[in-house]
Design a protein around this motif. Structure first.
Motif, PDB file in Angstrom:
ATOM      1  N   ILE A 100      -9.695  13.663   9.287  1.00 34.48           N
ATOM      2  CA  ILE A 100      -9.827  12.680  10.372  1.00 34.48           C
ATOM      3  C   ILE A 100     -11.111  12.997  11.123  1.00 34.48           C
ATOM      4  CG2 ILE A 100      -8.820  11.827  12.522  1.00 34.48           C
ATOM      5  CD1 ILE A 100      -6.085  12.385  11.308  1.00 34.48           C
ATOM      6  N   GLY A 101     -12.009  12.012  11.243  1.00 37.16           N
ATOM      7  CA  GLY A 101     -13.347  12.240  11.818  1.00 37.16           C
ATOM      8  C   GLY A 101     -13.301  12.460  13.326  1.00 37.16           C
ATOM      9  N   GLU A 102     -14.498  12.747  13.883  1.00 40.44           N
ATOM     10  CA  GLU A 102     -14.668  12.971  15.326  1.00 40.44           C
ATOM     11  C   GLU A 102     -14.162  11.774  16.125  1.00 40.44           C
ATOM     12  OE1 GLU A 102     -17.082  15.569  16.893  1.00 40.44           O
ATOM     13  OE2 GLU A 102     -16.216  16.609  15.145  1.00 40.44           O
ATOM     14  N   ALA A 103     -14.452  10.588  15.550  1.00 39.09           N
ATOM     15  CA  ALA A 103     -14.150   9.361  16.290  1.00 39.09           C
ATOM     16  C   ALA A 103     -12.668   8.989  16.251  1.00 39.09           C
ATOM     17  CB  ALA A 103     -14.995   8.209  15.727  1.00 39.09           C
ATOM     18  N   GLY A 104     -11.854   9.888  15.681  1.00 41.37           N
ATOM     19  CA  GLY A 104     -10.423   9.576  15.595  1.00 41.37           C
ATOM     20  C   GLY A 104     -10.074   8.962  14.259  1.00 41.37           C
ATOM     21  N   PRO A 105      -8.783   8.662  14.044  1.00 43.44           N
ATOM     22  CA  PRO A 105      -8.329   8.159  12.749  1.00 43.44           C
ATOM     23  C   PRO A 105      -9.004   6.844  12.367  1.00 43.44           C
ATOM     24  CG  PRO A 105      -6.467   8.629  14.219  1.00 43.44           C
ATOM     25  CD  PRO A 105      -7.713   8.738  15.038  1.00 43.44           C
ATOM     26  N   SER A 106      -9.196   6.658  11.063  1.00 44.66           N
ATOM     27  CA  SER A 106      -9.779   5.408  10.570  1.00 44.66           C
ATOM     28  C   SER A 106      -8.817   4.261  10.843  1.00 44.66           C
ATOM     29  CB  SER A 106     -10.029   5.541   9.066  1.00 44.66           C
ATOM     30  OG  SER A 106     -10.028   4.268   8.461  1.00 44.66           O
ATOM     31  N   PRO A 107      -9.334   3.074  11.167  1.00 47.66           N
ATOM     32  CA  PRO A 107      -8.437   1.928  11.395  1.00 47.66           C
ATOM     33  C   PRO A 107      -7.688   1.522  10.131  1.00 47.66           C
ATOM     34  CG  PRO A 107     -10.748   1.244  11.422  1.00 47.66           C
ATOM     35  CD  PRO A 107     -10.741   2.740  11.382  1.00 47.66           C
ATOM     36  N   ASP A 108      -8.235   1.906   8.937  1.00 46.76           N
ATOM     37  CA  ASP A 108      -7.577   1.536   7.674  1.00 46.76           C
ATOM     38  C   ASP A 108      -6.516   2.540   7.247  1.00 46.76           C
ATOM     39  OD1 ASP A 108      -9.383  -0.583   7.503  1.00 46.76           O
ATOM     40  OD2 ASP A 108     -10.868   0.676   6.484  1.00 46.76           O
ATOM     41  N   ALA A 109      -6.418   3.664   7.983  1.00 45.78           N
ATOM     42  CA  ALA A 109      -5.526   4.732   7.520  1.00 45.78           C
ATOM     43  C   ALA A 109      -4.094   4.240   7.429  1.00 45.78           C
ATOM     44  CB  ALA A 109      -5.622   5.926   8.457  1.00 45.78           C
ATOM     45  N   LEU A 110      -3.405   4.688   6.367  1.00 52.30           N
ATOM     46  CA  LEU A 110      -1.999   4.331   6.168  1.00 52.30           C
ATOM     47  C   LEU A 110      -1.130   5.115   7.134  1.00 52.30           C
ATOM     48  CD1 LEU A 110      -2.472   2.724   3.598  1.00 52.30           C
ATOM     49  CD2 LEU A 110      -1.021   4.347   2.374  1.00 52.30           C
ATOM     50  N   SER A 111      -0.124   4.469   7.698  1.00 57.44           N
ATOM     51  CA  SER A 111       0.830   5.271   8.470  1.00 57.44           C
ATOM     52  C   SER A 111       1.988   5.624   7.547  1.00 57.44           C
ATOM     53  CB  SER A 111       1.295   4.517   9.718  1.00 57.44           C
ATOM     54  OG  SER A 111       2.095   3.442   9.361  1.00 57.44           O
ATOM     55  N   ILE A 112       1.940   6.885   7.114  1.00 46.50           N
ATOM     56  CA  ILE A 112       2.857   7.335   6.062  1.00 46.50           C
ATOM     57  C   ILE A 112       4.045   8.049   6.690  1.00 46.50           C
ATOM     58  CG2 ILE A 112       3.022   8.782   4.004  1.00 46.50           C
ATOM     59  CD1 ILE A 112      -0.025   8.420   3.728  1.00 46.50           C
ATOM     60  N   PRO A 113       5.266   7.750   6.242  1.00 48.44           N
ATOM     61  CA  PRO A 113       6.444   8.399   6.822  1.00 48.44           C
ATOM     62  C   PRO A 113       6.388   9.918   6.667  1.00 48.44           C
ATOM     63  CG  PRO A 113       7.074   6.718   5.212  1.00 48.44           C
ATOM     64  CD  PRO A 113       5.601   6.822   5.170  1.00 48.44           C
ATOM     65  N   ALA A 114       7.003  10.606   7.605  1.00 54.10           N
ATOM     66  CA  ALA A 114       7.048  12.065   7.561  1.00 54.10           C
ATOM     67  C   ALA A 114       7.645  12.495   6.222  1.00 54.10           C
ATOM     68  CB  ALA A 114       7.902  12.595   8.711  1.00 54.10           C
ATOM     69  N   GLY A 115       7.141  13.622   5.715  1.00 49.74           N
ATOM     70  CA  GLY A 115       7.628  14.083   4.418  1.00 49.74           C
ATOM     71  C   GLY A 115       6.722  13.652   3.285  1.00 49.74           C
ATOM     72  N   LEU A 139       0.841  -1.206   0.000  1.00 47.65           N
ATOM     73  CA  LEU A 139       0.000   0.000   0.000  1.00 47.65           C
ATOM     74  C   LEU A 139       0.873   1.251   0.000  1.00 47.65           C
ATOM     75  CD1 LEU A 139      -2.915  -1.024   2.405  1.00 47.65           C
ATOM     76  CD2 LEU A 139      -2.977  -0.755  -0.086  1.00 47.65           C
ATOM     77  N   LEU A 140       1.881   1.251   0.860  1.00 51.92           N
ATOM     78  CA  LEU A 140       2.770   2.416   0.909  1.00 51.92           C
ATOM     79  C   LEU A 140       3.497   2.609  -0.425  1.00 51.92           C
ATOM     80  CD1 LEU A 140       4.625   2.496   4.348  1.00 51.92           C
ATOM     81  CD2 LEU A 140       3.166   4.265   3.335  1.00 51.92           C
ATOM     82  N   HIS A 141       3.971   1.505  -0.964  1.00 47.11           N
ATOM     83  CA  HIS A 141       4.719   1.555  -2.220  1.00 47.11           C
ATOM     84  C   HIS A 141       3.848   2.074  -3.361  1.00 47.11           C
ATOM     85  CE1 HIS A 141       6.559  -0.564  -5.837  1.00 47.11           C
ATOM     86  NE2 HIS A 141       7.517   0.237  -5.434  1.00 47.11           N
ATOM     87  N   LEU A 142       2.586   1.659  -3.388  1.00 41.80           N
ATOM     88  CA  LEU A 142       1.689   2.130  -4.442  1.00 41.80           C
ATOM     89  C   LEU A 142       1.304   3.589  -4.219  1.00 41.80           C
ATOM     90  CD1 LEU A 142      -0.488  -1.075  -4.770  1.00 41.80           C
ATOM     91  CD2 LEU A 142       0.797  -0.020  -6.641  1.00 41.80           C
ATOM     92  N   TYR A 143       1.144   3.975  -2.942  1.00 41.43           N
ATOM     93  CA  TYR A 143       0.765   5.364  -2.635  1.00 41.43           C
ATOM     94  C   TYR A 143       1.867   6.305  -3.107  1.00 41.43           C
ATOM     95  CZ  TYR A 143      -0.473   9.563  -0.088  1.00 41.43           C
ATOM     96  OH  TYR A 143      -0.794  10.860   0.222  1.00 41.43           O
ATOM     97  N   ASP A 144       3.080   5.966  -2.772  1.00 46.69           N
ATOM     98  CA  ASP A 144       4.218   6.730  -3.281  1.00 46.69           C
ATOM     99  C   ASP A 144       5.461   5.853  -3.205  1.00 46.69           C
ATOM    100  OD1 ASP A 144       6.288   8.374  -3.939  1.00 46.69           O
ATOM    101  OD2 ASP A 144       5.470  10.110  -2.883  1.00 46.69           O
ATOM    102  N   PRO A 145       5.954   5.383  -4.349  1.00 48.18           N
ATOM    103  CA  PRO A 145       7.083   4.451  -4.356  1.00 48.18           C
ATOM    104  C   PRO A 145       8.303   4.990  -3.612  1.00 48.18           C
ATOM    105  CG  PRO A 145       6.099   4.574  -6.531  1.00 48.18           C
ATOM    106  CD  PRO A 145       5.444   5.637  -5.712  1.00 48.18           C
TER     107      PRO A 145
END
Lengths: 215, 494
Positions: free
Chosen positions: A155-170, A128-134
């Motif tokens: 990001i909704g009231e209930a907090g981040p989605s469980p499916d959200a990608l954890s993307i490196p800074a930058g 997923l990360l690689h496809l989002y940005d190699p």
């Protein structure tokens, strides 16, 4: 119609027919009727048919033209260094492709071969990360980012989605926003994870393994 | 063909009355062809420009992956097949149909009777290309190389081509008695082969696909033959027609040209499997194609002898005639690309060049430096006759020639070098993959430079064409040549 003209017509059709027989009919008869076989150890039918999700993933692969940079064929060491690069445990044989609805053998290796990407890199997060940005996983890559297969949202009231990608800074979206994969990209990764073309013990596998290492 | 055959049929030494009659007949032929052939040729130039823009986008993306990256319609994996199909079916095939039918009509000495239905077929052909290109960009590409247009575009193309082939048969059936020229062989055969190829391959690969392992051989049988049995015969037919016409001398040897035709018909058709060397297929199938590829030396050498020996003694005409300069550039590229192709099919060399940019450079030497350059030359020759008007600007033609010639030279040399480097490094297991990617980037940038020059040439071509069509005052009494001939020199057609 003079004889001369008829001669051109018949000749053109005959020469055409000869190659049609050799390069179309012969492959259809000889390479178009493979069947699943039981695995010699587990007895499961191999190669396994693609699941519905994997089939949809193949469609995503097809429509976005992955084939123009990635091949799906492992060659013997006599020809190339595919085995040394870890692209497969043996060369691929025709039988290996019987479960693929549309063959994606390819003719270009701008990127690495994907015949066994499901074995080499089974990680959903990595893909997923690689496809989002190699650049996040493979700095220096010239593969295009497929951000359009993801959704960026507040990001909704209930907090981040469980499916959200954890993307490196930058590479991450601005504060307060998150990136979630679409169904399309999840299908695509499921298909990539299913790619294990050299892994199944089809009847031709033993000979292919021997042939693979002859230099 | 002997020299006397040539002069008799071409009327170079005919009586004044016979000459007048022949000129009258040519006028009738060209007037009947004006609309259908004009639509084919004019629209092909628009496709050429669109194809160039798609190519540039794809090329820039290869060294700058963020370029136009956020729109799915413009992602690399869609723009690249859109480029290929637009230039293969929109540019080369559209121009090839127009050029083929016009030459056939001239050589048969009869006008196109079906010009109304043929003009409709030309429109339908364009509709098919618009629908197909739109289909690829919106995400319906088939990812079958050379056949990416989705199924809903195929009927337009097939129906239109059926009209084209029927028209070609009608012209041939009504032809004036006498000699059949080698150009007629090539063009008629091309008009038979393409629909057969397209129908079979689209049917077996896209519409009712055979099992996946059998698809790639059919795919490459098709893809290689679009080049070998469609672009090549039309382009060779055009070269065989245009060089003798312009320099006023028959081809070197008629018998060699016949050997060239039949050996091309037989061997080229068998070439496709050389795209799958090392792949998961029986060795005998691949070997058959390797052998056929090497045997291509026979048609290529015969054609090369014929083209180049005919030109001997007339190279000074290249200074004047735009058509001749484009066509001779194309004919020389044909010799080069064919030798290169035969060699690349040999397994040991293929192990280096396969899967690399070298093959892309080779494909452009064939489809561009050979076929496209010949078609440019043919269009420069045909349009003044269709419109009874001359080309408006010598400067624009010059810009087109040099943009194309320098552009493709940069493209071919730099990308071949990058591809060889890539192939050699891929075969060294110690070289990490990412290092190879980085090493090719300078060459990919050079490709964008070459492609930009080619695009500038195409824009000049388009401006020239549009200007010629809309400027009705410009009748012109003399052909537009690169340089004015000095008095006393033999005159040649544009």
């Amino acid at each position: 119609m003079s004889n001369r003209f008829r001669f051109i017509l018949i000749g053109s059709i005959l020469t055409f027919a000869s190659a049609f027989g050799g390069l179309v009919l012969l492959p259809v008869w000889g390479l178009g009727n493979f069947e699943q076989v039981p695995d010699p150890e587990t007895g499961e039918m191999i190669p396994p048919l693609l699941t519905n999700q994997e089939q949809r993933g193949l469609q995503v692969y097809v429509k976005n033209g992955c084939i123009y940079c990635h091949s799906q064929q492992v060659h013997p060491e006599r020809a190339r260094t595919d085995l040394a690069r870890g692209w497969g445990s043996r060369r691929t044989v025709a039988h290996d492709y019987m479960n693929q609805g549309r063959a994606q053998l390819g003719t270009m290796r701008t990127g690495p071969d994907l015949s066994n990407i499901g074995v080499r890199n089974p990680s959903l997060t990595w893909h997923l990360l690689h496809l989002y940005d190699p650049q996040t996983t493979s700095p220096g890559s010239i593969m295009p980012p497929f951000r359009f297969l993801f959704e960026e949202q507040e990001i909704g009231e209930a907090g981040p989605s469980p499916d959200a990608l954890s993307i490196p800074a930058g590479f991450a979206p601005p504060e307060g926003r998150e990136v979630v994969p679409t169904a399309e990209v999840l299908d695509l990764v499921a298909y990539l994870q299913s790619l294990r073309l050299s892994e199944y013990e089809v009847p031709e596998a033993a000979a292919a393994r021997i042939e693979s290492v002859i230099e | 063909m002997t020299a006397s055959d040539f002069t008799k049929t071409e009327g170079l030494s005919a009586s004044p009355a016979a000459q007048r009659e022949m000129l009258q007949r040519r006028l009738e032929i060209d007037r009947a062809a004006r609309w259908p052939v004009g639509i084919f040729l004019g629209s092909s130039i628009l496709w050429l420009v669109l194809g160039s823009l798609l190519a540039l986008a794809a090329s820039i993306k290869m060294h700058d992956p963020e370029f136009l990256a956020n729109n799915p319609w413009l992602t690399f994996g869609r723009v690249r097949p859109a480029h290929l199909n637009v230039v293969a079916y929109g540019w080369l095939s559209t121009a090839g149909i127009g050029i083929g039918l016009w030459i056939l009509s001239r050589l048969c000495g009869v006008a196109i009777e079906e010009y109304r239905s043929l003009a409709l077929a030309a429109l339908l052909w364009n509709v098919g290309n618009v629908v197909g290109t739109w289909g690829i960009l919106r995400g319906d590409s088939t990812a079958v190389e050379w056949l990416e247009y989705p199924t809903y575009a195929a009927p337009f193309l097939l129906i239109s081509f059926a009209f084209v082939t029927m028209t070609a048969f009608s012209i041939m059936r009504r032809r004036r008695p006498g000699h059949i020229y080698i150009s007629q062989f090539y063009i008629m055969a091309g008009f038979i082969w393409l629909p057969a190829l397209f129908f079979t391959a689209h049917g077996l690969l896209v519409l009712f696909p055979v099992q996946a392992p059998a698809q790639p051989p059919i795919n490459w049988w098709y893809a290689h033959n679009v080049l070998g049995l469609w672009f090549t015969p039309i382009a060779l037919g055009a070269v065989y027609y245009l060089i003798p016409k312009i320099i006023g001398k028959p081809i070197h040897s008629y018998y060699l040209s016949i050997i060239g035709f039949w050996s091309l018909a037989f061997f080229y058709a068998w070439n496709g499997m050389h795209h799958l060397i090392g792949g998961p297929y029986p060795a005998f199938l691949i070997t058959a194609s390797v052998v056929a590829s090497v045997m291509m030396f026979i048609p290529v050498v015969t054609v090369a002898i014929n083209h180049h020996f005919t030109m001997i003694g007339h190279f000074k005409d290249l200074k004047y005639s735009p058509t001749l300069r484009f066509v001779v550039f194309g004919a020389m590229s044909y010799t080069l690309v064919s030798f290169q192709g035969s060699l690349s099919a040999i397994r040991e060399l293929n192990y280096i060049t396969h899967f690399t940019h070298y093959t892309i450079a080779h494909a452009h030497l064939g489809a561009y430096a050979f076929a496209s350059m010949v078609f440019f030359g043919a269009i420069y020759y045909i349009m003044p006759r269709l419109l009874e008007r001359e080309w408006p600007s010598r400067g624009l033609i010059r810009m087109h020639f040099w943009g194309s010639a320098i552009g493709i030279t940069i493209y071919f040399v730099m990308l071949s070098r990058g591809g060889l480097l890539q192939g050699i490094e891929l075969n060294l297991k110690e070289t990490p993959f990412m290092e190879i990617v980085e090493a090719t980037i300078p060459y990919l940038k050079w490709r964008s430079v070459g492609g930009s020059l080619m695009t500038i040439g195409h824009l000049a071509f388009m401006v020239s064409f549009v200007w010629m069509v809309i400027d009705r005052r410009n009748r012109g009494s003399e052909p537009t040549l690169f340089a004015n001939r000095k008095p006393g020199e033999t005159k040649s057609a544009s």
